[in-house]
Design an enzyme around this catalytic site. Structure first.
Site, PDB file in Angstrom:
ATOM      1  N   HIS A  81       0.920  -1.218  -0.015  1.00 12.16           N
ATOM      2  CA  HIS A  81      -0.048  -0.064   0.049  1.00 12.16           C
ATOM      3  C   HIS A  81       0.754   1.296   0.074  1.00 12.16           C
ATOM      4  O   HIS A  81       0.602   2.308  -0.805  1.00 12.16           O
ATOM      5  CB  HIS A  81      -0.677   0.039   1.289  1.00 12.16           C
ATOM      6  N   GLN A 110      -8.895  -7.117 -10.358  1.00  9.32           N
ATOM      7  CA  GLN A 110      -9.757  -5.753 -10.145  1.00  9.32           C
ATOM      8  C   GLN A 110      -9.437  -4.694 -10.801  1.00  9.32           C
ATOM      9  O   GLN A 110     -10.393  -3.855 -11.174  1.00  9.32           O
ATOM     10  CB  GLN A 110      -9.323  -5.613  -8.492  1.00  9.32           C
TER      11      GLN A 110
HETATM   12  O1  PAF Z   1      -8.371  -3.982  -3.197  1.00  6.30           O
HETATM   13  C1  PAF Z   1      -9.002  -3.469  -2.163  1.00  6.30           C
HETATM   14  O2  PAF Z   1      -8.517  -3.395  -1.032  1.00  6.30           O
HETATM   15  C2  PAF Z   1     -10.309  -3.308  -2.382  1.00  6.30           C
HETATM   16  O3  PAF Z   1     -10.958  -4.013  -3.332  1.00  6.30           O
HETATM   17  C3  PAF Z   1     -10.737  -1.932  -2.599  1.00  6.30           C
HETATM   18  C4  PAF Z   1     -10.132  -1.380  -3.988  1.00  6.30           C
HETATM   19  C5  PAF Z   1     -10.088  -0.820  -1.761  1.00  6.30           C
HETATM   20  C6  PAF Z   1     -12.384  -1.635  -2.625  1.00  6.30           C
HETATM   21  O4  PAF Z   1     -12.827  -1.723  -1.268  1.00  6.30           O
END
Ligand code: PAF
Length: 283
Positions: free
Chosen positions: A37, A154
């Protein structure tokens, strides 16, 4: 770093930046922050005047109640980590009521990107992701939004949503951050014992070996190799391994079918077990 909990507080801060012509980056997260992150946040800080890090465990994307209940969460630790970066960061940690004052009944559907792999094994998951990500885009109005490539599928789904809704922002995919033994960093790794973490490193080991094999083997041979190599490790159990076109996510049966070919895997690991996802690019 400033921590806010409401849309009103967040928008008041962002209005201040916008008035002075500043750009905003968004890093959507569900908390339990790790170095992966932080790499997204750092990139956003380099490319924008202010970075919003949303920390919200989004209930609508969990099709399994247990998975939601045991998802790691520690807002104080997250804020401490963000503080180490300095700079213009707004941490936005809203309540469920703040994000969903009414149930969100919107339906998003972008097949095949959202119907295969994670979409098939976690029905409703990507609908929930699109609900929360689209809300965050509406609230923050970011110039750029940063997503880790660990969640490869995603990104493909979010891109389809951004195109379909003609949203005026750039999606910035960022490389997977790995432990030195190759394990992809994930908030869910916190649920693994130290021993299970070592076992989980075999996932990327098999994927990396399969990339070498791909030069002289067919798609199905590579697929069989990965599944066998991982299932042979005690404590690992492959849920699926699909070799797909990196944009449409449709399965390929021959390397020549696409010049963008990616292998996407989900593996159950350890005593809980924890679902771990990873991928490897072949072409
Ligand atoms: O990847 C994630 O942590 C989640 O899917 C996100 C993009 C924050 C949406 O809740």
């Amino acid at each position: 770093m400033v921590l806010v909990h409401t849309v009103e507080e967040l928008q008041a801060l962002l209005d201040g930046h916008r008035k002075s012509g500043g750009t905003a980056g968004l890093v959507p997260t569900m908390g339990a922050l790790h170095k992966g992150h932080l790499s997204l946040v750092e990139r956003s800080m380099r490319e924008n005047d202010v970075t919003v890090v949303s920390i919200f465990l989004n209930p609508t994307q969990f099709n399994n109640k247990k998975d939601l209940e045991r998802y790691p969460s520690d807002l104080e630790a997250d804020c401490q980590l963000l503080d180490t970066l300095g700079g213009e960061i707004i941490a936005f940690a809203p309540s469920v009521q703040e994000m969903y004052p009414q149930p969100d009944t919107r339906k998003f559907s972008y097949p095949p990107t959202d119907s295969v792999m994670e979409g098939a094994y976690r029905p409703g998951h990507f609908n929930g992701v699109c609900q929360i990500v689209s809300k965050l885009f509406t609230i923050v109005k970011p110039d750029r939004a940063y997503f880790g490539e660990k969640d490869f599928q995603q990104i493909a789904v979010v891109r389809r949503m951004v195109d379909a809704l003609a949203l005026p922002l750039q999606i910035v995919p960022c490389p997977v951050v790995r432990e030195t033994d190759g394990l992809a960093l994930s908030s869910r790794n916190a649920l693994l014992s130290p021993e299970e973490k070592k076992i989980a490193a075999n996932i990327y080991k098999a994927l990396s070996e399969s990339r070498k094999l791909a030069a002289s083997s067919s798609v199905s041979q590579v697929r069989d190799f990965v599944v066998k190599a991982i299932n042979a490790v005690d404590g690992l159990d492959v849920q699926y391994f699909s070799i797909v076109d990196g944009k449409t996510l449709g399965e390929v049966s021959d390397w020549a079918e696409s010049d963008d070919v990616v292998g996407c895997i989900t593996v159950f690991c350890g005593h809980l077990p924890v679902r771990l996802i990873d991928h490897i690019r072949y072409k």
